[in-house]
Design a protein around this motif. Sequence first.
Motif, mmCIF file in Angstrom:
data_model
loop_
_atom_site.group_PDB
_atom_site.id
_atom_site.type_symbol
_atom_site.label_atom_id
_atom_site.label_comp_id
_atom_site.label_asym_id
_atom_site.label_seq_id
_atom_site.Cartn_x
_atom_site.Cartn_y
_atom_site.Cartn_z
ATOM 1 N N ILE A 39 0.848 -1.192 0.000
ATOM 2 C CA ILE A 39 0.000 0.000 0.000
ATOM 3 C C ILE A 39 0.882 1.240 0.000
ATOM 4 O O ILE A 39 1.564 1.535 0.991
ATOM 5 N N SER A 75 1.220 4.973 0.397
ATOM 6 C CA SER A 75 0.484 6.082 0.994
ATOM 7 C C SER A 75 1.419 7.276 1.149
ATOM 8 O O SER A 75 1.894 7.594 2.240
ATOM 9 N N THR A 123 -3.310 5.122 -2.147
ATOM 10 C CA THR A 123 -4.432 5.565 -1.314
ATOM 11 C C THR A 123 -4.951 6.943 -1.710
ATOM 12 O O THR A 123 -5.677 7.582 -0.955
#
Length: 253
Positions: free
Chosen positions: A62, A64, A87
């Motif tokens: 992920i 971010s 994100t």
Amino acid sequence: MIKVVILGGGNVAFHLTNQLLKNTSVNLVQVYNRTIKNIKYLEKQISITNKLKELKDVDIYIISVSDNAIAPLSKKLDFKNKLVVHTSGSVNITEIKSISNKGVFYPLQTFSTAKNIHFSEIPICIEASTKKDLELLETLAKSISKKVYHINSNQRKSLHVAAVFVNNFVNHLYHIGNDICDKNNIPFEILQPLIKETSEKIKTLKPSVAQTGPAKRNDTTTIKDHLDILTKNQQEIYTLLTQSIIQTYGKKL
């Protein structure tokens, strides 16, 4: 159990990290950040690194980070048959430049490290390049939120603009209202019940139905009185919003 690595140390990464650390159905394996001191607080709980070559083997990476850092960072993540997601609310899924599978895991909320967030009520907007990966993201999203939506990149871009209007712009108007109160020795807390009622009202009424105020009722006297006590910048904002309301409801000054 889904294995995850988070790349980033900003507000979203901070809250997502804390949430996944508490999640018994997800294994947050590692957190990466270019500046290690920003994630140093995690070193007793989880593996941390500032070196991409030290990233662990997991199911989902992920990203971010800031919007303009997504493409160059993702380009360095050469994980075949792994899922790399970002994100961001405004960045297209195609901006993930790795050779991996691609996706988006967008929590629609305003994040500040000083304010606790209840993830169960946060909408999670997901997108993926394959059906299998979409199902994987949906499983991850549903493990932390009751509100999961399949939103493509074009929809997400529009959603992000809408969010700017209802959050960022509205908060700036709160700031202006606070300044006006401070200038006139009025406690800003007097306005808080009004702010609360306005946000509560649109849960059951369309904003167009809930609209009130001098512009809606074409009260030119009150509008002029307001303009007379505002600064030049405040006058410009007041006039622009007033004209928009008037145009929306078909009345003229």
